[in-house]
Design an enzyme around this catalytic site. Structure first.
Site, PDB file in Angstrom:
ATOM      1  N   HIS A 100       0.839  -1.204   0.000  1.00  0.00           N
ATOM      2  CA  HIS A 100       0.000   0.000   0.000  1.00  0.00           C
ATOM      3  C   HIS A 100       0.875   1.256   0.000  1.00  0.00           C
ATOM      4  O   HIS A 100       0.750   2.119   0.845  1.00  0.00           O
ATOM      5  CB  HIS A 100      -0.899  -0.061   1.247  1.00  0.00           C
ATOM      6  CG  HIS A 100      -2.010   0.927   1.271  1.00  0.00           C
ATOM      7  ND1 HIS A 100      -3.072   0.882   0.405  1.00  0.00           N
ATOM      8  CD2 HIS A 100      -2.237   1.987   2.070  1.00  0.00           C
ATOM      9  CE1 HIS A 100      -3.910   1.857   0.679  1.00  0.00           C
ATOM     10  NE2 HIS A 100      -3.412   2.559   1.686  1.00  0.00           N
ATOM     11  N   GLU A 151      -2.292  -1.089  -5.870  1.00  0.00           N
ATOM     12  CA  GLU A 151      -2.061  -2.298  -5.092  1.00  0.00           C
ATOM     13  C   GLU A 151      -2.362  -3.518  -5.938  1.00  0.00           C
ATOM     14  O   GLU A 151      -3.511  -3.931  -6.066  1.00  0.00           O
ATOM     15  CB  GLU A 151      -2.972  -2.288  -3.866  1.00  0.00           C
ATOM     16  CG  GLU A 151      -2.811  -1.059  -3.007  1.00  0.00           C
ATOM     17  CD  GLU A 151      -3.950  -0.900  -2.020  1.00  0.00           C
ATOM     18  OE1 GLU A 151      -4.283  -1.867  -1.306  1.00  0.00           O
ATOM     19  OE2 GLU A 151      -4.520   0.205  -1.981  1.00  0.00           O
TER      20      GLU A 151
END
Length: 184
Positions: free
Chosen positions: A17, A149
């Protein structure tokens, strides 16, 4: 990233992330960045942002980044901002990895190309960032960064039509990402 379940089938879908702002960490928002995502479809979400199991085309929607588009152009049409899984279904490859996305900042001329072997990518525009103090005392606000992501589809364990995220004992889960940076 790698993982090997020892003794029973295990759902595994690792993601990272990292927040990106190609203009620099204290340069404001990413709404002037442009992005291209190599995906013709998304997995729409319910009111709790959980994918419903549908796979819908992005063509002629605010989610269409099949050609390079400024992030801020349609962001107001998608609620708080982008936080959606894109189905990586276009076939540009490099060393066995799919081209996931290309991000460009016009102010710095910096470019990020992302490649991966994952079936999806969550495109997130820091919709919930609010007054976070970071490096050098910089204060980060909404849309001050973006995340890409690469991952298995969220909620895949409950959606039989999504690619499986279950890894069998002794099998190796292997998730590769390649980040390339350049200037134009």
């Amino acid at each position: 990233m790698e993982a090997v379940p020892e003794n029973k089938p295990t759902p595994i879908s690792l993601a990272q992330h990292t927040y990106w702002n190609l203009a620099g960490h204290n340069s404001g928002n990413i709404l002037d960045h442009s992005i291209q995502i190599w995906a013709n479809h998304i997995t729409p979400v319910d009111q709790n942002t959980v994918p419903t199991g549908e796979i819908l085309p992005v063509k002629d929607t605010p989610f269409d980044f099949t050609t390079e588009k400024r992030i801020g152009d349609d962001i107001q049409q998608v609620g708080l901002g982008y936080d959606h899984n894109y189905v990586l279904d276009l076939e540009e490859e490099k060393s066995g990895l799919k081209h996931v996305a290309r991000v460009r900042d016009p102010s710095s001329s910096r470019v990020l190309n992302l490649w991966s072997n994952a079936p999806g990518v969550q495109f997130y525009t820091a919709n919930y960032v609010n007054g976070i103090v970071g490096k050098g005392g910089a204060v980060y606000e909404k849309h001050s960064g973006l995340c890409l992501e690469t991952q298995g589809f969220p909620n895949a364990i409950n959606q039989p039509n999504f690619p499986s995220v279950v890894v069998q004992p002794g099998e190796k889960y292997r998730h590769t990402m390649l980040f390339e940076f350049s200037v134009e």
